[in-house]
Design an enzyme around this catalytic site. Structure first.
Site, mmCIF file in Angstrom:
data_model
loop_
_atom_site.group_PDB
_atom_site.id
_atom_site.type_symbol
_atom_site.label_atom_id
_atom_site.label_comp_id
_atom_site.label_asym_id
_atom_site.label_seq_id
_atom_site.Cartn_x
_atom_site.Cartn_y
_atom_site.Cartn_z
ATOM 1 N N LYS A 1 0.842 -1.203 0.000
ATOM 2 C CA LYS A 1 0.000 0.000 0.000
ATOM 3 C C LYS A 1 0.875 1.250 0.000
ATOM 4 C CE LYS A 1 -0.254 -0.086 5.063
ATOM 5 N NZ LYS A 1 -1.096 -0.384 6.242
ATOM 6 N N ARG B 1 -10.713 0.018 14.929
ATOM 7 C CA ARG B 1 -10.541 0.837 13.726
ATOM 8 C C ARG B 1 -11.377 0.161 12.645
ATOM 9 N NH1 ARG B 1 -4.507 1.736 11.365
ATOM 10 N NH2 ARG B 1 -5.057 -0.207 10.310
ATOM 11 N N HIS C 1 -6.057 -7.016 12.803
ATOM 12 C CA HIS C 1 -4.855 -6.171 12.886
ATOM 13 C C HIS C 1 -4.627 -5.780 14.346
ATOM 14 C CE1 HIS C 1 -1.780 -3.760 11.045
ATOM 15 N NE2 HIS C 1 -2.350 -2.592 11.220
ATOM 16 N N ARG D 1 1.473 -10.925 7.224
ATOM 17 C CA ARG D 1 1.119 -9.775 6.383
ATOM 18 C C ARG D 1 2.025 -8.579 6.673
ATOM 19 N NH1 ARG D 1 -4.052 -9.324 8.365
ATOM 20 N NH2 ARG D 1 -3.418 -7.425 9.389
ATOM 21 N N TYR E 1 15.504 30.315 6.403
ATOM 22 C CA TYR E 1 14.419 31.125 6.969
ATOM 23 C C TYR E 1 14.558 31.305 8.484
ATOM 24 C CZ TYR E 1 11.628 30.480 2.667
ATOM 25 O OH TYR E 1 11.155 30.463 1.385
ATOM 26 N N CYS F 1 13.251 23.925 4.048
ATOM 27 C CA CYS F 1 12.281 24.710 3.286
ATOM 28 C C CYS F 1 11.506 23.796 2.352
ATOM 29 C CB CYS F 1 13.004 25.797 2.487
ATOM 30 S SG CYS F 1 14.187 26.726 3.481
ATOM 31 N N ASP G 1 11.699 23.362 -0.869
ATOM 32 C CA ASP G 1 12.462 22.743 -1.957
ATOM 33 C C ASP G 1 13.924 22.515 -1.625
ATOM 34 O OD1 ASP G 1 10.129 23.411 -3.625
ATOM 35 O OD2 ASP G 1 10.905 25.457 -3.424
HETATM 36 C C1 LIG Z 1 -0.320 -1.425 6.927
HETATM 37 C C2 LIG Z 1 -0.933 -2.686 7.353
HETATM 38 C C3 LIG Z 1 -0.135 -3.835 7.506
HETATM 39 C C4 LIG Z 1 1.371 -3.817 7.437
HETATM 40 O O1 LIG Z 1 1.858 -3.204 8.590
HETATM 41 P P1 LIG Z 1 3.438 -3.147 8.917
HETATM 42 O O2 LIG Z 1 3.503 -2.630 10.284
HETATM 43 O O3 LIG Z 1 4.012 -2.212 7.891
HETATM 44 O O4 LIG Z 1 3.949 -4.519 8.741
HETATM 45 C C5 LIG Z 1 -0.770 -5.025 7.775
HETATM 46 N N1 LIG Z 1 -2.119 -5.081 7.920
HETATM 47 C C6 LIG Z 1 -2.918 -3.989 7.815
HETATM 48 C C7 LIG Z 1 -4.384 -4.126 8.012
HETATM 49 C C8 LIG Z 1 -2.345 -2.748 7.558
HETATM 50 O O5 LIG Z 1 -3.123 -1.668 7.479
#
Ligand SMILES: *Cc1c(COP(=O)(O)O)cnc(C)c1O
Length: 377
Positions: free
Chosen positions: A35, A133, A165, A221, A267, A314, A316
């Site tokens: 992702k 979540r 998760h 995952r 700056y 900054c 850029d």
């Molecule tokens: C982003 C995500 C992961 C991967 O998480 P890491 O901490 O980068 O391994 C796995 N499962 C879900 C649902 C996520 O949103």
């Protein structure tokens, strides 16, 4: 080409990390999470490299990301788990993309879309085991199971997976972990009692993949670990697990100039030279993902030494006080890369900027040129 900032992406390192993660989990399937443009590394190239190195699945949040992988001709199972009600379900189903399902409402959208393209949608039930979540709570799961059974009977949907998760995997001894594993097992039991044939059960992100074997079920995952970055200090350093950093962020010196002691730099003059010195201008700024909060703090390898940014970052550009270092105009400086080459790490930048490693790599901006190296196909 005149790229100002380059993110050099070592696809050989990515392949190495994929093999390391796969070996670690001992015969389980491996979903590599790509992702957010593969955590800033380049979605299609990294997805393809991960598949070539043995990833069994690719995971993304958004349906668009899954479609982009298919448009890039990346083969194999792909799961997209963060859906919205009017999402591109039909297109995804037609392109063999598995979908996360978190509610009866989402299931309706998926099932209608499957009917419209005359296909069976493969879905993974996303269960909320305590993160609060995304996902269906255990309280709402029985109602979703009834709807899923009906959709399977109608031939629009097939339940192939269950996922959840963690809230605290980066603290491997946190007491919520055991609770979440127990809730996940309950969800698995409920789904299996309803006769769904679950091909994959997946709970472990990077931290759990590295630190918590009891979370493996039959697929893991991980995301950030595949890019050679540690998910958190408590889990350990990437090198503790033989993971290699994939991204090196570098930029050329655009200007060198001598200034006297006491000169205010950038700056609001947040940095003042303490001696007659040389300043190097680096054409990389917060629009490129260099965090502004790394003002006076971000480490950069320049002329063989690590120097902190002088003054404000900054939009850029930023400035380095290079003193008497022997550096040339156009010479490359490295913001982060492989500490084994003496370069600062992503983790060093996270600390310098007051954030987490994930944010450092995923916010690398669109102006940054991705250069892919050690591409083995
Ligand atoms: C982003 C995500 C992961 C991967 O998480 P890491 O901490 O980068 O391994 C796995 N499962 C879900 C649902 C996520 O949103």
């Amino acid at each position: 080409m005149s790229a100002h900032v380059t993110a050099r992406i070592d696809l050989g390192a990515l392949a190495h990390n994929v093999r390391v993660l796969k070996a670690r989990t001992d015969g389980r399937k491996l979903m590599v999470v790509v992702k957010a443009d593969a955590y800033g590394h380049g979605l299609v190239k990294c997805g393809q490299a991960a598949v070539n190195a043995g990833a069994d699945y690719l995971g993304v949040a958004l349906l668009e990301e899954a479609v982009a992988l298919r448009e890039g001709n990346v083969p194999g199972p792909i799961l997209a788990w963060l859906n919205t009600p009017n999402d591109r379900f039909a297109e995804c189903i037609a392109r063999d993309i598995d979908l996360g399902v978190n509610s009866v409402a989402t299931l309706k959208g998926i099932s209608n879309a499957a009917y419209s393209v005359d296909r069976i949608a493969r879905v993974h039930v996303k269960v909320d085991t305590g993160l609060n979540r995304n996902g269906v709570t255990l309280a709402d799961l029985p109602e979703l199971i009834l709807a899923l059974s009906k959709a399977e009977a109608e031939g629009t949907v097939k339940v192939v997976g269950v996922m959840s998760h963690f809230a605290y995997a980066d603290e491997p001894s946190n007491s919520t972990i055991a609770d979440q594993i127990a809730e996940f097992k309950t969800a698995v039991d409920l789904l299996e009692a309803a006769n769904f044939e679950l091909e994959v059960k997946h709970l472990a992100n990077s931290a759990a993949t590295l630190a918590l074997p009891e979370t493996y079920f039959n697929m893991v995952r991980p995301g950030v670990a595949a890019y050679g970055v540690s998910p958190g200090e408590e889990v350990g350093a990437a090198t503790d697990f033989d993971l290699k950093p994939v991204m090196t962020l570098c930029a050329p010196i655009a200007l060198l100039k001598k200034v006297p002691a006491g000169s205010g730099v950038s700056y609001a003059h947040q940095y003042h030279t303490t001696a007659d010195t040389t300043l190097a201008l680096i054409p990389a700024g917060y629009a490129d993902g260099v965090p502004r909060s790394a003002t006076n703090n971000g480490p950069v390898l320049v002329g063989g030494e690590i120097r902190k940014i002088a003054g404000r970052v900054c939009m850029d550009q930023f400035v380095l006080d290079v003193g008497n270092l022997d550096v040339q105009l156009g010479e490359e400086v490295v913001l982060f890369g492989d500490p084994e080459r003496g370069e600062p790490s992503v983790e060093d930048w996270a600390i310098a900027a007051g954030t987490i490693s994930y944010e450092i790599i995923t916010r690398i901006g669109p102006r940054v040129h991705r250069e892919f190296i050690n591409n083995s196909w």
